[in-house]
Design a protein around this motif. Structure first.
Motif, PDB file in Angstrom:
ATOM      1  N   LEU A 109       0.824  -1.213   0.000  1.00 47.37           N
ATOM      2  CA  LEU A 109       0.000   0.000   0.000  1.00 47.37           C
ATOM      3  C   LEU A 109       0.861   1.268   0.000  1.00 47.37           C
ATOM      4  CD1 LEU A 109      -2.882  -1.174   2.368  1.00 47.37           C
ATOM      5  CD2 LEU A 109      -2.733  -1.304  -0.127  1.00 47.37           C
ATOM      6  N   ALA A 142      -4.692   4.339  -2.533  1.00 44.86           N
ATOM      7  CA  ALA A 142      -3.854   3.574  -1.617  1.00 44.86           C
ATOM      8  C   ALA A 142      -4.005   4.076  -0.187  1.00 44.86           C
ATOM      9  CB  ALA A 142      -2.392   3.652  -2.048  1.00 44.86           C
ATOM     10  N   CYS A 163     -11.458   2.725  -1.845  1.00 50.05           N
ATOM     11  CA  CYS A 163     -10.644   3.106  -3.009  1.00 50.05           C
ATOM     12  C   CYS A 163     -11.431   4.019  -3.938  1.00 50.05           C
ATOM     13  CB  CYS A 163     -10.162   1.860  -3.747  1.00 50.05           C
ATOM     14  SG  CYS A 163      -8.868   0.936  -2.873  1.00 50.05           S
ATOM     15  N   LEU A 314      -4.865  -3.000  -5.059  1.00 49.03           N
ATOM     16  CA  LEU A 314      -4.873  -2.447  -3.705  1.00 49.03           C
ATOM     17  C   LEU A 314      -5.831  -3.224  -2.813  1.00 49.03           C
ATOM     18  CD1 LEU A 314      -5.015   1.354  -4.594  1.00 49.03           C
ATOM     19  CD2 LEU A 314      -3.014   0.095  -3.765  1.00 49.03           C
ATOM     20  N   ALA A 318      -4.609  -5.151   0.536  1.00 49.14           N
ATOM     21  CA  ALA A 318      -5.099  -4.730   1.852  1.00 49.14           C
ATOM     22  C   ALA A 318      -5.891  -5.822   2.547  1.00 49.14           C
ATOM     23  CB  ALA A 318      -5.959  -3.476   1.709  1.00 49.14           C
TER      24      ALA A 318
END
Length: 358
Positions: A109, A142, A163, A314, A318
């Motif tokens: 990230l 991010a 996001c 992402l 995550a």
């Protein structure tokens, strides 16, 4: 495995002093987020301010500094030190290292942020809107994914909507800063949009003007942001209840930037849109009210929409706790360009010292 931070015993380290520095950095450098953060619970607010301070200082060093290549390479080294558990002796770095350790932050990230700032440093331009979304994913989405990690939320739908919010915020910033960027020789509008409108890029950068065509592109960008703000709203319901007003407030405050641009006739070339403290306070109150109302509404179908293709990496990163990491070939390639540029600048400076002009 989480690294244990190793501070030299000769250096007095105060977590409270580090946080005071981060709070002040965001209070003066990112007033919109500082205002929205007031509605976050303290256990999330302080880590979020530490995260934003680290990211903001890195962004400012690249955006405003004279040696952009060196600034990005310095950020690379700082990230390496943070993830090795031995952060640089600076308030923002120590505070960021603490949240990396406490929240098991996946390195992919902040590494995405590094890549986006490296693109800035090499002056990358984007042929299509998808390219702008790729850039926005790195420098903004991010951070949205990292905020989810700080709230200990790793649900894929929540991450996708976070996001979306990061993308929307960045598009709002780009729309607001078209003139400022152009006067600095930067362009973040898709180049194919400019070509479609018959806008000569180099002529616009040489003498930016708010023509109907340019204002139309600003509106088009804000329309995309509005769509993403709408999708992001659904994800707030998946966050811890105490966090929802703060995130909803951030959404309203940043969306308000686009509203200010629209009120200026989508002219962000000759005037820079601003929102006042009174407006921000109003949005805080609305966020508190809306959060209560949303508890009584059914969840919208957009909650489960697939993530934008540009942010899928992402969401995947995550969703998992921090594990092994290898810097991607794409990041290594752009960093190699910056290293070559940095070496050339250093050589030129040394030659200038050795052979001063009379």
């Amino acid at each position: 495995m989480t690294a244990t931070m190793n501070f030299a015993p000769s250096i007095p380290v105060s977590a409270a002093a580090d946080m005071d520095y981060c709070r002040e950095a965001i209070r003066t450098g990112s007033r919109s987020f500082h205002m929205a953060s007031k509605l976050l619970p303290a256990k999330v607010r302080d880590p979020a301010l530490a995260l934003y301070a680290f990211c903001r200082i890195a962004d400012d060093a690249v955006d405003e500094g004279d040696d952009k290549a060196h600034a990005v390479l310095s950020l690379r080294d700082r990230l390496d030190m943070v993830y090795q558990g031995s952060p640089r002796n600076a308030c923002a770095d120590r505070a960021f290292a603490r949240i990396i350790e406490e929240f098991d932050m996946p390195r992919a990230l902040p590494e995405a942020l590094l890549e986006g700032l490296a693109w800035d440093a090499v002056g990358r331009r984007y042929d299509t809107f998808s390219g702008i979304m790729d850039y926005s994913a790195r420098v903004a989405a991010a951070v949205g994914a990292m905020m989810c990690v700080l709230m200990r939320v790793r649900d894929a739908d929540a991450l996708a909507r976070a996001c979306d919010l990061g993308l929307a915020m960045q598009l709002s910033n780009i729309a607001r800063d078209v003139g400022e960027d152009a006067r600095a020789g930067r362009i973040y509008l898709p180049l194919d949009w400019l070509r479609d409108e018959g806008i000569d890029l180099e002529a616009f950068l040489a003498d930016p003007k708010p023509t109907p065509e340019v204002c139309g592109l600003v509106k088009r960008l804000l329309d995309e942001a509005t769509r993403l703000y709408g999708r992001s709203a659904a994800g707030v319901s998946l966050l811890p209840l105490a966090c929802r007003p703060g995130i909803h407030a951030a959404r309203l405050i940043y969306c308000g930037i686009g509203g200010a641009v629209a009120r200026n006739g989508h002219d962000s070339v000759s005037v820079r849109a601003h929102t006042g403290a009174g407006q921000k306070i109003g949005w805080l109150g609305r966020a508190l009210l809306d959060t209560g109302l949303h508890l009584m509404r059914p969840l919208p179908a957009t909650l489960h929409a697939a993530p934008a293709p540009e942010v899928a990496f992402l969401v995947a990163a995550a969703a998992q706790p921090r594990g092994s990491f290898r810097r991607s070939s794409a990041v290594l390639s752009v960093l190699a360009q910056l290293e070559a540029k940095d070496r050339a600048l250093t050589t030129a400076r040394l030659q200038g010292l050795a052979f001063p002009r009379g």
